[in-house]
Scaffold this motif. Structure first.
Motif, PDB file in Angstrom:
ATOM      1  N   GLY A   1       7.261  -2.368  -0.995  1.00 25.56           N
ATOM      2  CA  GLY A   1       6.302  -1.363  -0.542  1.00 25.56           C
ATOM      3  C   GLY A   1       6.200  -0.120  -1.389  1.00 25.56           C
ATOM      4  O   GLY A   1       5.454   0.798  -1.035  1.00 25.56           O
ATOM      5  N   ALA A   2       6.933  -0.049  -2.503  1.00 23.67           N
ATOM      6  CA  ALA A   2       6.807   1.126  -3.374  1.00 23.67           C
ATOM      7  C   ALA A   2       5.417   1.177  -3.985  1.00 23.67           C
ATOM      8  O   ALA A   2       4.792   0.143  -4.245  1.00 23.67           O
ATOM      9  CB  ALA A   2       7.862   1.095  -4.475  1.00 23.67           C
ATOM     10  N   GLY A   3       4.932   2.401  -4.243  1.00 26.55           N
ATOM     11  CA  GLY A   3       3.586   2.565  -4.772  1.00 26.55           C
ATOM     12  C   GLY A   3       3.508   3.051  -6.197  1.00 26.55           C
ATOM     13  O   GLY A   3       2.405   3.137  -6.758  1.00 26.55           O
TER      14      GLY A   3
ATOM     15  N   ILE B   1      12.963   2.027   1.164  1.00 29.73           N
ATOM     16  CA  ILE B   1      11.612   1.804   0.632  1.00 29.73           C
ATOM     17  C   ILE B   1      10.698   1.276   1.728  1.00 29.73           C
ATOM     18  O   ILE B   1       9.587   1.780   1.935  1.00 29.73           O
ATOM     19  CB  ILE B   1      11.660   0.823  -0.553  1.00 29.73           C
ATOM     20  CG1 ILE B   1      12.503   1.401  -1.695  1.00 29.73           C
ATOM     21  CG2 ILE B   1      10.247   0.498  -1.046  1.00 29.73           C
ATOM     22  CD1 ILE B   1      12.799   0.396  -2.798  1.00 29.73           C
ATOM     23  N   GLU B   2      11.164   0.262   2.451  1.00 31.37           N
ATOM     24  CA  GLU B   2      10.330  -0.358   3.488  1.00 31.37           C
ATOM     25  C   GLU B   2      10.043   0.607   4.625  1.00 31.37           C
ATOM     26  O   GLU B   2       8.911   0.690   5.117  1.00 31.37           O
ATOM     27  CB  GLU B   2      11.033  -1.612   4.011  1.00 31.37           C
ATOM     28  CG  GLU B   2      11.116  -2.726   2.978  1.00 31.37           C
ATOM     29  CD  GLU B   2      12.119  -3.787   3.366  1.00 31.37           C
ATOM     30  OE1 GLU B   2      11.695  -4.895   3.722  1.00 31.37           O
ATOM     31  OE2 GLU B   2      13.340  -3.500   3.309  1.00 31.37           O
TER      32      GLU B   2
ATOM     33  N   CYS C   1      10.883  -3.740  -5.949  1.00 24.82           N
ATOM     34  CA  CYS C   1      10.504  -2.514  -5.245  1.00 24.82           C
ATOM     35  C   CYS C   1       9.021  -2.519  -4.888  1.00 24.82           C
ATOM     36  O   CYS C   1       8.632  -2.038  -3.816  1.00 24.82           O
ATOM     37  CB  CYS C   1      10.870  -1.294  -6.073  1.00 24.82           C
ATOM     38  SG  CYS C   1      12.658  -0.999  -6.177  1.00 24.82           S
ATOM     39  N   GLU C   2       8.186  -3.068  -5.766  1.00 26.76           N
ATOM     40  CA  GLU C   2       6.767  -3.196  -5.429  1.00 26.76           C
ATOM     41  C   GLU C   2       6.590  -4.105  -4.216  1.00 26.76           C
ATOM     42  O   GLU C   2       5.821  -3.798  -3.298  1.00 26.76           O
ATOM     43  CB  GLU C   2       5.988  -3.761  -6.619  1.00 26.76           C
ATOM     44  CG  GLU C   2       4.505  -3.966  -6.309  1.00 26.76           C
ATOM     45  CD  GLU C   2       3.735  -4.602  -7.452  1.00 26.76           C
ATOM     46  OE1 GLU C   2       2.490  -4.542  -7.427  1.00 26.76           O
ATOM     47  OE2 GLU C   2       4.373  -5.179  -8.365  1.00 26.76           O
TER      48      GLU C   2
ATOM     49  N   ALA D   1       7.596   3.494   3.356  1.00 21.43           N
ATOM     50  CA  ALA D   1       6.253   2.970   3.062  1.00 21.43           C
ATOM     51  C   ALA D   1       5.533   2.581   4.344  1.00 21.43           C
ATOM     52  O   ALA D   1       4.315   2.759   4.456  1.00 21.43           O
ATOM     53  CB  ALA D   1       6.356   1.773   2.125  1.00 21.43           C
ATOM     54  N   ARG D   2       6.257   2.056   5.303  1.00 24.70           N
ATOM     55  CA  ARG D   2       5.627   1.615   6.549  1.00 24.70           C
ATOM     56  C   ARG D   2       5.024   2.790   7.321  1.00 24.70           C
ATOM     57  O   ARG D   2       3.958   2.676   7.919  1.00 24.70           O
ATOM     58  CB  ARG D   2       6.660   0.881   7.408  1.00 24.70           C
ATOM     59  CG  ARG D   2       6.087   0.221   8.653  1.00 24.70           C
ATOM     60  CD  ARG D   2       7.038  -0.828   9.212  1.00 24.70           C
ATOM     61  NE  ARG D   2       8.383  -0.315   9.413  1.00 24.70           N
ATOM     62  CZ  ARG D   2       9.467  -0.760   8.761  1.00 24.70           C
ATOM     63  NH1 ARG D   2       9.348  -1.719   7.858  1.00 24.70           N
ATOM     64  NH2 ARG D   2      10.645  -0.258   9.008  1.00 24.70           N
TER      65      ARG D   2
ATOM     66  N   ASN E   1       2.511   3.224   1.020  1.00 26.58           N
ATOM     67  CA  ASN E   1       3.235   2.947  -0.230  1.00 26.58           C
ATOM     68  C   ASN E   1       2.971   3.990  -1.295  1.00 26.58           C
ATOM     69  O   ASN E   1       3.778   4.185  -2.205  1.00 26.58           O
ATOM     70  CB  ASN E   1       2.933   1.533  -0.742  1.00 26.58           C
ATOM     71  CG  ASN E   1       1.483   1.325  -1.104  1.00 26.58           C
ATOM     72  OD1 ASN E   1       0.611   2.136  -0.786  1.00 26.58           O
ATOM     73  ND2 ASN E   1       1.200   0.216  -1.757  1.00 26.58           N
ATOM     74  N   GLN E   2       1.833   4.704  -1.192  1.00 33.01           N
ATOM     75  CA  GLN E   2       1.543   5.739  -2.189  1.00 33.01           C
ATOM     76  C   GLN E   2       2.543   6.885  -2.126  1.00 33.01           C
ATOM     77  O   GLN E   2       2.631   7.688  -3.051  1.00 33.01           O
ATOM     78  CB  GLN E   2       0.125   6.279  -1.992  1.00 33.01           C
ATOM     79  CG  GLN E   2      -0.062   7.282  -0.871  1.00 33.01           C
ATOM     80  CD  GLN E   2      -0.042   6.671   0.510  1.00 33.01           C
ATOM     81  OE1 GLN E   2      -0.303   5.474   0.647  1.00 33.01           O
ATOM     82  NE2 GLN E   2       0.263   7.449   1.520  1.00 33.01           N
TER      83      GLN E   2
END
Length: 557
Positions: free
Chosen positions: A470-472, A395-396, A466-467, A399-400, A404-405
């Motif tokens: 970085g999850a969107g 996830i990280e 998860c948010e 998203a990085r 995150n979208q």
């Protein structure tokens, strides 16, 4: 010569396919000199402002790009391509933008709104312009957490605004330089029309006199609004439409894809996750590329592919699914999500590949978002044990790089009933749907392996963690409701929606159009997804949207 400035982030294939669909040829910017050689330049992008600007600097693109823009040559920026025209962004403090347009890019800050701003929203023109003329009633696809702020200093640039809480700049143009915050390549026919107007020259043949007149008119409007607070709504509404724009609720078609016994990829749908007929054959509801095209033409706002075969040995060798994405993105101009097998792997020869490598291959093949399922449960368990993220989870990492979208978390929870809150350490709800022995409390246990194995992780905890990583977006399934046709699990969806500040997609249980209106009205979910009822033509997408209109729920036509 139409040139694409691809700095290596996100799904640029869709832009290429949209341009090809319109009948235009495209070349790639491969070195700094190519920028000044271009006749028309397109700068699309997703991800972080700072990463985009740093990449432009590293490639040596910044200075020739500034020279191109200063010469008032045909330019279209998309999403990050708009934001980079400004002086800077709160997303990356200290990183200068291209500085062509005065002002800053700010994060959406209204706590009542899900961030990212994701979905189909309208435009409110601030002045005349061929790029958007006649499209005021259309909705376009947005996905962003940061927005350009309208000020008196940049009024000469502002072509259109959009509302999400407050108004923000959704399109700019001055002379032959234009940019949009939405994604025209993901906005269906209306988005393709915006691209066509730019590529054909219709929207950039602006005389210096006309540009100056528009700039003066815009400056006067902004000055008037700032001097006379009582008339601020006149500026906010623009010259054409006083009504604020509305973000539509999304209706998503989901395609569970797996290989059948002959090795062909088919769309299937299980009965409580069992995808085989009574005779043993894998249930075949159609070919994925053809079904996706059909749903696009019928009005689906997004298409989601869940690769339930998962090709667990090594997903980068999953060429058939990559080909499905490539072929689908040639003719389907709404967002595409892909899930299944997106995690770190080591192949038979000992070569290690990260989840970022796997996701990157999907993005290059046409995906806009990737969905992480069982791996997310393992990540949350690890975060709980460590006491926080370490920057290395799938996830990280994703998203990085991609924003995150681009990261959706697919959760497969089931109800676990208890007689009292004290009977479990997990957070419970008091339910209106009693358990088999009359239990009045339950919690929502996350499962893995297609619902076959439960874990000691609550769906609310998983969504929150998860948010934070970085999850969107959260795709919220329900094992209890899957295939039931009895409606979405409103209690589950409400619990998760109240716990996070990112969009939530309701899934599992839809059986009739009214179920979509119900979940939107009672839970605040931003989107709702269905599979089997669409595949079997039991409920047309048009019928769902017609019911939503009757129930006064904002929907894209």
């Amino acid at each position: 010569m139409i040139s694409l400035l691809d700095y290596g982030a996100g799904n640029v294939r869709s832009v290429r396919n949209a341009i090809a669909n319109l009948g235009f040829a495209l070349t790639d910017i491969r070195r700094p000199a190519d920028i000044l050689a271009a006749d028309y330049l397109i700068f699309p992008g997703v991800g972080a402002f700072g990463a985009a600007m740093q990449r432009l600097e590293a490639l040596g693109y910044s200075e020739p790009l500034k020279a191109y823009l200063a010469a008032d040559r045909p330019f279209l920026g998309i999403c990050i391509g708009l934001q980079c025209l400004f002086e800077g962004s709160e997303e990356s403090p200290g990183v200068p933008g291209l500085g062509l347009i005065p002002g800053q890019v700010r994060r959406f800050s209204d706590p009542r709104l899900a961030v990212p701003h994701m979905g189909w929203n309208g435009l409110r023109p601030q002045r005349e312009g061929a790029l958007l003329a006649g499209l005021e009633q259309q909705r376009f696809y947005f996905v962003h957490s940061y927005h350009a702020e309208a000020t008196a200093e940049n009024a000469a640039w502002t072509l259109a605004e959009t509302d999400y809480g407050d108004a923000f700049i959704s399109a700019v143009q001055r002379g032959r330089v234009a940019a949009v915050q939405f994604h025209p390549e993901k906005s269906g026919a209306a988005g393709l029309e915006v691209l066509r107007r730019f590529l054909s020259g219709e929207a950039v043949q602006v005389s210096a006199a006309a540009s100056s007149t528009d700039a003066n008119a815009a400056s006067l409007r902004h000055a008037s609004a700032s001097v006379e607070p009582g008339h601020a709504e006149l500026h906010h509404a623009g010259p054409h439409h006083a009504e604020p724009t509305q973000l539509a609720k999304r209706v998503i078609a989901c395609l569970d894809v797996r290989s059948n016994d002959a090795g062909d990829l088919v769309v299937t749908k299980g009965d409580q996750y069992d995808v085989r007929e009574s005779g043993g054959e894998v249930r075949n509801l159609g070919k994925p590329v053809e079904l996706a095209r059909r749903y696009y033409e019928e009005g689906a706002d997004e298409i989601t592919f869940l690769n339930i075969t998962a090709f667990r040995d090594f997903p980068l060798s999953d060429q058939p699914m990559l080909e499905v994405l490539r072929r689908t993105s040639e003719n389907v101009f709404v967002p595409l999500t892909i899930g299944g097998g997106i995690r770190a792997f080591t192949d038979a020869e000992g070569h290690a590949y990260s989840a970022l490598d796997v996701a990157g291959e999907y993005f290059r093949s046409g995906a806009d978002k990737i969905s992480i399922g069982s791996e997310a449960v393992a990540i949350v368990e690890a975060v709980r044990a460590r006491g926080g993220g370490d920057g290395h989870s799938a996830i990280e990492q994703i998203a990085r790089v991609y924003g995150n979208q681009a990261v959706v978390i697919s959760v497969d929870p089931r109800r676990v009933y208890v007689r009292s809150p004290e009977a479990t350490e997990r957070p419970v709800i008091e339910t209106a749907i009693p358990g088999p022995n009359g239990e009045r409390f339950c919690w929502f246990q996350c499962t893995v392996k297609g619902g076959r194995e439960g874990r000691d992780v609550d769906a609310v905890e998983l969504a929150r963690v998860c948010e934070q990583l970085g999850a969107g977006e959260i795709l919220l399934n329900s094992i209890d409701r899957d295939g039931s046709g009895s409606g979405f699990d409103l209690e589950l969806i409400s619990a998760v929606r109240a716990a996070v500040g990112i969009p939530v997609i309701a899934s599992s249980g839809a059986g009739e159009p009214a179920h979509f209106s119900e979940v939107f009205a009672r839970t605040g979910a931003e989107a709702a997804l269905a599979a089997g009822i669409f595949h079997r033509r039991e409920v047309p997408i048009a019928a769902v949207k017609a019911r939503m209109r009757v129930d006064r729920i904002a929907v894209r036509d």
